[in-house]
Write an enzyme that holds these catalytic residues in place. Structure first.
Site, PDB file in Angstrom:
ATOM      1  CG  HIS A 105      40.616  37.455   3.423  1.00  0.00           C
ATOM      2  ND1 HIS A 105      40.118  36.831   4.548  1.00  0.00           N
ATOM      3  CD2 HIS A 105      40.586  38.788   3.695  1.00  0.00           C
ATOM      4  CE1 HIS A 105      39.800  37.757   5.448  1.00  0.00           C
ATOM      5  NE2 HIS A 105      40.080  38.945   4.948  1.00  0.00           N
ATOM      6  N   GLY A 157      48.640  41.077  14.617  1.00  0.00           N
ATOM      7  CA  GLY A 157      48.110  42.202  13.855  1.00  0.00           C
ATOM      8  C   GLY A 157      48.363  43.504  14.582  1.00  0.00           C
ATOM      9  CG  ASN A 186      38.180  38.381   9.421  1.00  0.00           C
ATOM     10  OD1 ASN A 186      37.972  37.581  10.334  1.00  0.00           O
ATOM     11  ND2 ASN A 186      39.308  39.075   9.311  1.00  0.00           N
ATOM     12  N   PRO A 233      47.675  40.043   8.111  1.00  0.00           N
ATOM     13  CG  PRO A 233      45.875  38.959   7.108  1.00  0.00           C
ATOM     14  CD  PRO A 233      47.033  38.718   8.017  1.00  0.00           C
ATOM     15  N   GLY A 236      44.716  42.931   2.877  1.00  0.00           N
ATOM     16  CA  GLY A 236      43.781  42.383   1.903  1.00  0.00           C
ATOM     17  C   GLY A 236      43.900  43.170   0.593  1.00  0.00           C
ATOM     18  CG  ASN A 262      32.345  41.985   7.416  1.00  0.00           C
ATOM     19  OD1 ASN A 262      31.840  43.106   7.431  1.00  0.00           O
ATOM     20  ND2 ASN A 262      33.498  41.738   6.834  1.00  0.00           N
ATOM     21  CB  THR A 306      42.519  46.760   5.515  1.00  0.00           C
ATOM     22  OG1 THR A 306      42.255  45.542   4.848  1.00  0.00           O
ATOM     23  CG2 THR A 306      41.946  47.915   4.740  1.00  0.00           C
ATOM     24  CE1 TYR A 332      35.289  42.219   4.149  1.00  0.00           C
ATOM     25  CE2 TYR A 332      36.891  41.009   5.468  1.00  0.00           C
ATOM     26  CZ  TYR A 332      36.180  42.172   5.206  1.00  0.00           C
ATOM     27  OH  TYR A 332      36.354  43.284   6.000  1.00  0.00           O
TER      28      TYR A 332
HETATM   29  C1  LIG Z   1      43.472  47.756  11.200  1.00  0.00           C
HETATM   30  C2  LIG Z   1      43.171  46.313  10.912  1.00  0.00           C
HETATM   31  C3  LIG Z   1      43.028  45.890   9.606  1.00  0.00           C
HETATM   32  C4  LIG Z   1      42.798  44.538   9.321  1.00  0.00           C
HETATM   33  N1  LIG Z   1      42.721  44.119   8.020  1.00  0.00           N
HETATM   34  C5  LIG Z   1      42.653  42.790   7.730  1.00  0.00           C
HETATM   35  C6  LIG Z   1      42.782  42.333   6.395  1.00  0.00           C
HETATM   36  O1  LIG Z   1      42.984  43.091   5.438  1.00  0.00           O
HETATM   37  N2  LIG Z   1      42.675  40.998   6.182  1.00  0.00           N
HETATM   38  C7  LIG Z   1      42.459  40.103   7.213  1.00  0.00           C
HETATM   39  O2  LIG Z   1      42.377  38.896   6.976  1.00  0.00           O
HETATM   40  N3  LIG Z   1      42.366  40.531   8.496  1.00  0.00           N
HETATM   41  C8  LIG Z   1      42.499  41.835   8.772  1.00  0.00           C
HETATM   42  N4  LIG Z   1      42.487  42.257  10.070  1.00  0.00           N
HETATM   43  C9  LIG Z   1      42.475  41.251  11.158  1.00  0.00           C
HETATM   44  C10 LIG Z   1      43.914  40.958  11.611  1.00  0.00           C
HETATM   45  O3  LIG Z   1      44.638  40.265  10.601  1.00  0.00           O
HETATM   46  C11 LIG Z   1      43.929  40.086  12.874  1.00  0.00           C
HETATM   47  O4  LIG Z   1      43.220  38.922  12.609  1.00  0.00           O
HETATM   48  C12 LIG Z   1      43.298  40.793  14.068  1.00  0.00           C
HETATM   49  O5  LIG Z   1      43.857  42.079  14.235  1.00  0.00           O
HETATM   50  C13 LIG Z   1      43.513  39.976  15.352  1.00  0.00           C
HETATM   51  O6  LIG Z   1      44.896  39.794  15.615  1.00  0.00           O
HETATM   52  P1  LIG Z   1      45.646  40.680  16.733  1.00  0.00           P
HETATM   53  O7  LIG Z   1      44.922  40.429  18.029  1.00  0.00           O
HETATM   54  O8  LIG Z   1      47.071  40.173  16.757  1.00  0.00           O
HETATM   55  O9  LIG Z   1      45.542  42.102  16.312  1.00  0.00           O
HETATM   56  C14 LIG Z   1      42.688  43.607  10.386  1.00  0.00           C
HETATM   57  C15 LIG Z   1      42.796  44.053  11.713  1.00  0.00           C
HETATM   58  C16 LIG Z   1      43.045  45.382  11.971  1.00  0.00           C
HETATM   59  C17 LIG Z   1      43.220  45.819  13.396  1.00  0.00           C
END
Ligand SMILES: Cc1cc2nc3c(=O)[nH]c(=O)nc-3n(C[C@H](O)[C@H](O)[C@H](O)COP(=O)(O)O)c2cc1C
Length: 369
Positions: free
Chosen positions: A170, A312, A173, A19, A51, A230, A21, A175
């Site tokens: 969710h 992500g 993080n 996920p 999210g 957070n 944002t 929330y």
């Molecule tokens: C731009 C961005 C937006 C994110 N938005 C969310 C979100 O909406 N919900 C969530 O659970 N995690 C969110 N995350 C966390 C990612 O889901 C993920 O846990 C994080 O990027 C680590 O994984 P990665 O190393 O593969 O990027 C976001 C991360 C990034 C970089």
């Protein structure tokens, strides 16, 4: 790259889009640009949406989508239709930001949380674009919690009507649901605070409410035991999250999604909880996340530490990430973080798919004919 099937979910591979944002939902309404973005990434085995706010009270990020109104439901329907046309399941991440929000998002009302414990970390970007200090949230009264639970259920009903294959709750993080789980932010003395059972109660009730809408096999839960994002991190994090994972075993969920990696911030309050520790107490499907590359993901899956791995950031600049993993193709350069959350196509839908030198030459020859 092995497929994975269970009940109503058929994943062509185990690479999940995490996920994220992206701030393109103007006025919180999903749109055609978002449908394009998700469709571009639909070679993922499963897409988890960004999210998505369950209610107006849940809002805490500018131009992130919601799922409390008919207009939002219709917008999401266009996303799910296009992703499904590629044979890919898509799940809606249900989000309530709790204390991470600000009164500027909430018509002047204070954000809500488990307890009146202020977020002391980074500032919050409010809709005007200004960065403001967090406010001390208002602790939700116990008689408001059934309404919060029913907001999750209503959101799940709309997610189902919009064609989502399930929901991810969710609870990561920092929330709202994480704020209830963790002793750092939950100082309550009612049935929703104090003991581990009590701190877990709200999450349990939310799962049960969503289970009245979707089968449990289409409901996932996300947790981040090691995360500091957070302003989170509790002294008793090991006890808390191993308890939560064990409790979640009693539900036959779609999956438990754990940010086990430390690349999104680590609170350093003890040894990080690993996937194999979660595996010992949690018997269902497990999805790892955070900082993985394809070799590490393969390793975790072949060691049976995880069934799925989500990615992500690599998906941001590589819409065809799965094909790149499968063929060992190089990655696009990472885009600028400045366009992570800005409106419009730039840094969002404008990343090219891979074309190797041979196929580009072939295409040139074909177009010359
Ligand atoms: C731009 C961005 C937006 C994110 N938005 C969310 C979100 O909406 N919900 C969530 O659970 N995690 C969110 N995350 C966390 C990612 O889901 C993920 O846990 C994080 O990027 C680590 O994984 P990665 O190393 O593969 O990027 C976001 C991360 C990034 C970089």
């Amino acid at each position: 790259m092995q497929p994975l099937h269970w009940e109503n979910l058929e994943l062509n591979n185990r690479v999940v889009m995490a996920p994220m944002t992206r701030g393109r939902a103007i006025h919180n309404i999903p749109n055609a640009l978002m449908a394009e973005y998700y469709t571009q990434r639909s070679s993922a085995g499963l897409i988890i949406s960004e999210g998505t706010f369950i209610s107006k009270e849940a809002i805490g990020w500018h131009n992130a989508p919601g799922i409390w109104s008919e207009e939002q439901q219709n917008g999401w329907e266009k996303v799910t239709e296009r992703v499904h046309s590629r044979g890919t399941p898509i799940i809606c991440q249900l989000w309530h930001t709790g204390r991470a929000s600000h009164s500027d998002f909430l018509n002047g009302k204070l954000p809500v949380s488990a307890s009146a414990v202020r977020h002391e970390g980074d500032k919050v970007t409010v809709p005007s674009g200004e960065e403001k200090e967090h406010e001390t949230p208002r602790a939700l009264d116990s008689n408001e919690l059934p309404r919060v639970v029913s907001d999750y259920r209503d959101a799940a009903i709309r997610a189902k009507a919009a064609g989502f294959d399930g929901v991810e709750i969710h609870a990561a993080n920092g929330y709202l649901l994480d704020q209830f789980l963790q002793s750092k932010t939950n100082h309550r003395s009612d049935a929703y605070g104090g003991s581990l059972e009590n701190r877990y109660r709200l999450l349990r009730e939310v799962i049960e409410a969503c289970a009245g809408v979707y089968p449990l096999a289409q409901i996932g839960v996300r947790i981040s035991p090691n995360g500091s994002f957070n302003d989170m991190g509790s002294e008793d994090f090991r006890e808390t999250f191993l308890f939560v994972a064990e409790q979640l075993s009693s539900f036959d969920l779609a999956y438990l999604h754990v940010l086990d990696g430390l690349a999104f911030g680590f609170h350093e309050l003890g040894d990080p909880i690993t996937l194999s520790e979660i595996r010992e107490v949690y018997s269902g499907r497990l999805m790892g996340n955070c900082g993985y590359d394809s070799d590490e993901a393969d390793q975790r899956i072949s060691d049976d530490d995880a069934d799925l791995i989500s990615f992500g950031r690599p998906f941001i600049s590589n819409p065809d990430l799965v094909e790149r993993f499968a063929n060992g193709w190089e990655f696009n350069p990472q885009g600028s973080q400045e366009t992570w959350y800005t409106p419009g196509a730039e840094g969002y839908t404008d990343f090219p798919v891979f074309k190797d030198a041979d196929s580009s030459e072939m295409e040139l020859e074909e177009s010359a004919r």
